[in-house]
Design a protein around this motif. Structure first.
Motif, PDB file in Angstrom:
ATOM      1  N   LEU A 123       0.864  -1.195   0.000  1.00 14.13           N
ATOM      2  CA  LEU A 123       0.000   0.000   0.000  1.00 14.13           C
ATOM      3  C   LEU A 123       0.891   1.233   0.000  1.00 14.13           C
ATOM      4  O   LEU A 123       1.860   1.302   0.767  1.00 14.13           O
ATOM      5  N   LYS A 124       0.564   2.190  -0.874  1.00  9.62           N
ATOM      6  CA  LYS A 124       1.403   3.389  -0.982  1.00  9.62           C
ATOM      7  C   LYS A 124       0.557   4.650  -1.004  1.00  9.62           C
ATOM      8  O   LYS A 124      -0.372   4.758  -1.807  1.00  9.62           O
ATOM      9  N   ALA A 125       0.907   5.602  -0.146  1.00 11.72           N
ATOM     10  CA  ALA A 125       0.290   6.928  -0.229  1.00 11.72           C
ATOM     11  C   ALA A 125       0.687   7.528  -1.579  1.00 11.72           C
ATOM     12  O   ALA A 125       1.826   7.368  -2.024  1.00 11.72           O
TER      13      ALA A 125
ATOM     14  N   ILE B 267      -2.745   0.448  -4.321  1.00 12.44           N
ATOM     15  CA  ILE B 267      -2.552  -0.913  -3.819  1.00 12.44           C
ATOM     16  C   ILE B 267      -1.838  -1.676  -4.922  1.00 12.44           C
ATOM     17  O   ILE B 267      -2.313  -1.738  -6.064  1.00 12.44           O
ATOM     18  N   GLU B 268      -0.675  -2.231  -4.573  1.00 12.13           N
ATOM     19  CA  GLU B 268       0.230  -2.745  -5.591  1.00 12.13           C
ATOM     20  C   GLU B 268       0.558  -4.208  -5.340  1.00 12.13           C
ATOM     21  O   GLU B 268       0.653  -4.631  -4.189  1.00 12.13           O
ATOM     22  N   ASP B 269       0.809  -4.964  -6.407  1.00  4.47           N
ATOM     23  CA  ASP B 269       1.254  -6.353  -6.254  1.00  4.47           C
ATOM     24  C   ASP B 269       2.628  -6.366  -5.601  1.00  4.47           C
ATOM     25  O   ASP B 269       3.460  -5.514  -5.895  1.00  4.47           O
ATOM     26  N   PHE B 270       2.851  -7.356  -4.770  1.00  2.02           N
ATOM     27  CA  PHE B 270       4.138  -7.505  -4.095  1.00  2.02           C
ATOM     28  C   PHE B 270       5.122  -8.189  -5.042  1.00  2.02           C
ATOM     29  O   PHE B 270       4.832  -9.248  -5.587  1.00  2.02           O
ATOM     30  N   LEU B 271       6.269  -7.560  -5.259  1.00  2.00           N
ATOM     31  CA  LEU B 271       7.275  -8.122  -6.163  1.00  2.00           C
ATOM     32  C   LEU B 271       8.418  -8.727  -5.359  1.00  2.00           C
ATOM     33  O   LEU B 271       8.798  -8.199  -4.323  1.00  2.00           O
ATOM     34  N   VAL B 272       8.965  -9.825  -5.894  1.00  2.00           N
ATOM     35  CA  VAL B 272      10.080 -10.484  -5.217  1.00  2.00           C
ATOM     36  C   VAL B 272      11.324 -10.330  -6.077  1.00  2.00           C
ATOM     37  O   VAL B 272      11.268 -10.500  -7.298  1.00  2.00           O
TER      38      VAL B 272
ATOM     39  N   GLU C 181      15.717  -8.637  -6.170  1.00  2.00           N
ATOM     40  CA  GLU C 181      16.741  -7.770  -5.605  1.00  2.00           C
ATOM     41  C   GLU C 181      16.500  -6.354  -6.113  1.00  2.00           C
ATOM     42  O   GLU C 181      16.213  -6.157  -7.288  1.00  2.00           O
ATOM     43  N   GLU C 182      16.650  -5.370  -5.199  1.00  2.00           N
ATOM     44  CA  GLU C 182      16.414  -3.972  -5.602  1.00  2.00           C
ATOM     45  C   GLU C 182      17.699  -3.297  -6.036  1.00  2.00           C
ATOM     46  O   GLU C 182      18.733  -3.479  -5.404  1.00  2.00           O
ATOM     47  N   VAL C 183      17.620  -2.504  -7.100  1.00  2.00           N
ATOM     48  CA  VAL C 183      18.785  -1.691  -7.486  1.00  2.00           C
ATOM     49  C   VAL C 183      18.349  -0.251  -7.715  1.00  2.00           C
ATOM     50  O   VAL C 183      17.211   0.016  -8.100  1.00  2.00           O
TER      51      VAL C 183
ATOM     52  N   HIS D 284      20.241  -0.153   1.221  1.00  2.00           N
ATOM     53  CA  HIS D 284      19.732  -1.106   2.215  1.00  2.00           C
ATOM     54  C   HIS D 284      18.689  -0.348   3.018  1.00  2.00           C
ATOM     55  O   HIS D 284      19.036   0.430   3.904  1.00  2.00           O
ATOM     56  N   LYS D 285      17.413  -0.561   2.666  1.00  2.00           N
ATOM     57  CA  LYS D 285      16.358   0.279   3.256  1.00  2.00           C
ATOM     58  C   LYS D 285      15.958  -0.161   4.651  1.00  2.00           C
ATOM     59  O   LYS D 285      15.527   0.653   5.450  1.00  2.00           O
ATOM     60  N   ALA D 286      16.058  -1.460   4.937  1.00  2.00           N
ATOM     61  CA  ALA D 286      15.609  -1.944   6.242  1.00  2.00           C
ATOM     62  C   ALA D 286      16.601  -1.521   7.322  1.00  2.00           C
ATOM     63  O   ALA D 286      17.800  -1.382   7.072  1.00  2.00           O
TER      64      ALA D 286
ATOM     65  N   GLU E  52      12.131  -2.158  10.251  1.00  2.00           N
ATOM     66  CA  GLU E  52      11.337  -1.202   9.478  1.00  2.00           C
ATOM     67  C   GLU E  52      12.112  -0.575   8.334  1.00  2.00           C
ATOM     68  O   GLU E  52      13.344  -0.535   8.355  1.00  2.00           O
ATOM     69  N   ASN E  53      11.367  -0.049   7.360  1.00  2.15           N
ATOM     70  CA  ASN E  53      11.970   0.695   6.268  1.00  2.15           C
ATOM     71  C   ASN E  53      12.506   2.027   6.777  1.00  2.15           C
ATOM     72  O   ASN E  53      11.858   2.688   7.577  1.00  2.15           O
ATOM     73  N   THR E  54      13.674   2.417   6.288  1.00  4.17           N
ATOM     74  CA  THR E  54      14.268   3.706   6.657  1.00  4.17           C
ATOM     75  C   THR E  54      14.509   4.495   5.379  1.00  4.17           C
ATOM     76  O   THR E  54      14.205   4.024   4.290  1.00  4.17           O
TER      77      THR E  54
ATOM     78  N   LEU F 253       9.866   0.196  -9.169  1.00  2.00           N
ATOM     79  CA  LEU F 253       9.115   0.318  -7.905  1.00  2.00           C
ATOM     80  C   LEU F 253       8.695   1.755  -7.688  1.00  2.00           C
ATOM     81  O   LEU F 253       7.632   2.041  -7.167  1.00  2.00           O
ATOM     82  N   GLU F 254       9.582   2.672  -8.019  1.00  2.00           N
ATOM     83  CA  GLU F 254       9.281   4.092  -7.825  1.00  2.00           C
ATOM     84  C   GLU F 254      10.280   4.919  -8.611  1.00  2.00           C
ATOM     85  O   GLU F 254      11.378   4.459  -8.923  1.00  2.00           O
ATOM     86  N   TYR F 255       9.879   6.143  -8.927  1.00  2.00           N
ATOM     87  CA  TYR F 255      10.800   7.113  -9.506  1.00  2.00           C
ATOM     88  C   TYR F 255      11.152   8.147  -8.453  1.00  2.00           C
ATOM     89  O   TYR F 255      10.310   8.538  -7.637  1.00  2.00           O
TER      90      TYR F 255
HETATM   91  P1  AMP Z   1       9.121   2.999  -2.507  1.00  2.00           P
HETATM   92  O1  AMP Z   1       9.168   4.223  -1.647  1.00  2.00           O
HETATM   93  O2  AMP Z   1       7.983   2.935  -3.457  1.00  2.00           O
HETATM   94  O3  AMP Z   1      10.467   2.659  -3.131  1.00  2.00           O
HETATM   95  O4  AMP Z   1       8.913   1.800  -1.486  1.00  2.00           O
HETATM   96  C1  AMP Z   1       9.764   1.632  -0.378  1.00  2.00           C
HETATM   97  C2  AMP Z   1      10.257   0.210  -0.332  1.00  2.00           C
HETATM   98  O5  AMP Z   1       9.162  -0.694  -0.219  1.00  2.00           O
HETATM   99  C3  AMP Z   1      10.986  -0.204  -1.575  1.00  2.00           C
HETATM  100  O6  AMP Z   1      12.328   0.186  -1.550  1.00  2.00           O
HETATM  101  C4  AMP Z   1      10.813  -1.714  -1.534  1.00  2.00           C
HETATM  102  O7  AMP Z   1      11.744  -2.304  -0.673  1.00  2.00           O
HETATM  103  C5  AMP Z   1       9.434  -1.868  -0.957  1.00  2.00           C
HETATM  104  N1  AMP Z   1       8.447  -1.986  -2.044  1.00  2.00           N
HETATM  105  C6  AMP Z   1       7.812  -0.987  -2.688  1.00  2.00           C
HETATM  106  N2  AMP Z   1       6.993  -1.470  -3.634  1.00  2.00           N
HETATM  107  C7  AMP Z   1       7.086  -2.806  -3.592  1.00  2.00           C
HETATM  108  C8  AMP Z   1       6.484  -3.872  -4.324  1.00  2.00           C
HETATM  109  N3  AMP Z   1       5.574  -3.666  -5.268  1.00  2.00           N
HETATM  110  N4  AMP Z   1       6.840  -5.135  -4.004  1.00  2.00           N
HETATM  111  C9  AMP Z   1       7.746  -5.372  -3.031  1.00  2.00           C
HETATM  112  N5  AMP Z   1       8.348  -4.425  -2.291  1.00  2.00           N
HETATM  113  C10 AMP Z   1       8.033  -3.149  -2.570  1.00  2.00           C
END
Ligand code: AMP
Ligand code: GLY
Length: 421
Positions: free
Chosen positions: A142-144, A184-189, A191-193, A213-215, A223-225, A282-284
């Motif tokens: 879920l994303k604002a 509301i977004e599908d969860f992706l599995v 590695e993030e770059v 490394h966001k966690a 939690e995410n940082t 995932l995001e811009y």
């Molecule tokens: P964002 O601010 O959109 O990058 O989201 C923060 C973090 O949440 C990302 O760096 C990912 O680790 C995680 N995340 C965001 N969107 C997804 C997704 N669709 N599936 C899995 N993890 C996500």
């Protein structure tokens, strides 16, 4: 040339450090800057959201180049304001900055231009959102829609968690107007770059890849940082995949913005997930990442002032950037409790050590009182090192960390772990 850097974090400290190396730069100001940045730049007490005051300062001081660190002023239209006043500024216009300012706008661009991203639905009302959540697959994301300082994303494992996130954002309005609309977004599995590129609207200069490394805790737990550390390059990403990221994400997005009539000038930073089906956005972000920039600039072999100036002038094809083949590692030292509650004002020891030529320490949340450094924020310092390879850079960065101390200091001990596998 006189340069103004807007912002006060370790990213801005790194930008000032790199700009200062340019033979063309004679003076650097930072607004508002920090005591740490004040070691290499002149700080002016204007906040990042005081756009008119920033423009007035740039005019009075005849600033030749303004560089914006954080997203908020870009989304608010600082570039449009400066351009109207004929002041040279690096970054996207308000309209182009919507790529970061509105996740719904970003999704719309991606879907219309065939850029791969997670499937999603957008809701303006809680009731239909909850109805969808009763029957969807979990986990779900879920994303604002708007800017929420990195806190607007929840990964819900159950309906109850998702419901709590909807209520927090849409009913209790924890993020104000930014959270009235929720994706509301599908969860992706995967590695993030972090994929960064500079564009003048036509030419594109890809920067070196980095991984954040966001966690908060080791093993990507907690939690995410805003980001606990980065490294570059990524040994696990082949040059073929790098080219795919450039072609399918960066070039496509710059092209899409041109087609939309909102050309993108500045730094485009796409957070991408490397899924089994290929990379997905995932995001811009419409600015340099923090703490990605610290690792990227350590490796950049170019005159950053020239690069940013050329971008404004639309002649990015005329600059050459090389990348140090060595590895860079950035370890963030944070206050205990971050990203939740933390205390400030602890004495920092060891900052005056001689760390050697391959180590840089950039300040994020520090304060100097009577010649002594104190903690003054969640993320306190970025400790960065260059090494022959990733293990060597890690060794040097952590050796520097060993020499720094403050009470309740918190940091991850596994920065770069995915690159070592
Ligand atoms: P964002 O601010 O959109 O990058 O989201 C923060 C973090 O949440 C990302 O760096 C990912 O680790 C995680 N995340 C965001 N969107 C997804 C997704 N669709 N599936 C899995 N993890 C996500
Ligand atoms: N490090 C992630 C960001 O700057 O958004």
């Amino acid at each position: 040339m006189k340069v103004l850097v807007i912002g006060s974090g370790a990213r801005e400290h790194a930008l000032c450090w790199k700009l200062k190396q340019s033979p063309k730069v004679t003076r650097i100001y930072a607004a508002p800057g920090s005591d740490g940045i004040g070691q290499i730049a002149e700080c002016v007490p204007i906040k990042v959201n005081e756009l008119n005051a920033l423009a007035a300062f740039a005019r009075e001081q005849r600033i030749d180049l303004t560089v914006v660190g954080p997203e908020d002023p870009l989304v608010e239209g600082i570039v449009d304001l400066f351009q109207k006043k004929q002041l040279r500024i690096y970054g996207p216009t308000r309209k182009a900055a919507r790529l970061e300012g509105s996740k719904d706008f970003a999704k719309d661009i991606m879907s219309r231009h065939g850029i791969q991203t997670a499937g999603h639905k957008t809701y303006d009302q809680p009731a239909p959102a909850l109805e969808y959540l009763r029957n969807c697959d979990y986990p779900v994301v879920l994303k604002a829609d708007g800017l929420a300082a990195g806190k607007g994303v929840t990964i819900a494992r159950t309906f109850e968690e998702a419901e709590a996130a909807i209520n927090e954002s849409m009913v209790a309005k924890r993020f104000g107007v930014a959270g009235r609309r929720v994706l509301i977004e599908d969860f992706l599995v995967g590695e993030e770059v972090s994929v960064h590129a500079i564009s003048d609207g036509h030419n594109i200069l890809p920067l070196c890849l980095a991984q954040d490394h966001k966690a908060a805790l080791d093993g990507d737990e907690g939690e995410n940082t805003g980001g606990m550390g980065t490294y570059s390059p990524l040994p696990q990403v082949s040059s073929e995949v790098m080219r795919q990221l450039e072609r399918d994400v960066i070039v496509q997005t710059i092209h899409a913005m041109n087609v939309e009539g909102e050309p993108f000038k500045g730094t485009l930073f796409a957070g991408c997930m490397m899924t089994k089906q290929g990379p997905k956005v995932l995001e811009y972000n419409v600015r340099f990442g923090d703490p990605e920039t610290q690792s990227i600039l350590l490796r950049m072999q170019a005159d950053l002032f020239e690069v940013l100036s050329a971008t404004i002038d639309g002649r990015l094809d005329q600059v050459e950037v090389n990348w140090d083949p060595r590895s860079a590692v950035t370890v963030v030292l944070a206050s205990g409790g971050y990203p939740r509650e933390f205390e400030k004002g602890y004495k920092i020891k060891g900052l005056d050590s001689d760390f050697g030529p391959d180590v840089q320490v950039f300040h994020a949340g520090t304060k100097k009182v009577d010649g002594q450094w104190f903690t003054n924020g969640g993320r306190v310092l970025s400790v960065c090192a260059l090494g022959a390879d990733l293990p060597d850079a890690r060794r040097k960065a952590y050796a520097a960390v060993e020499r720094i101390h403050f009470d309740k200091m918190q940091f991850r001990k596994d920065i770069g772990h995915r690159g070592l596998k």
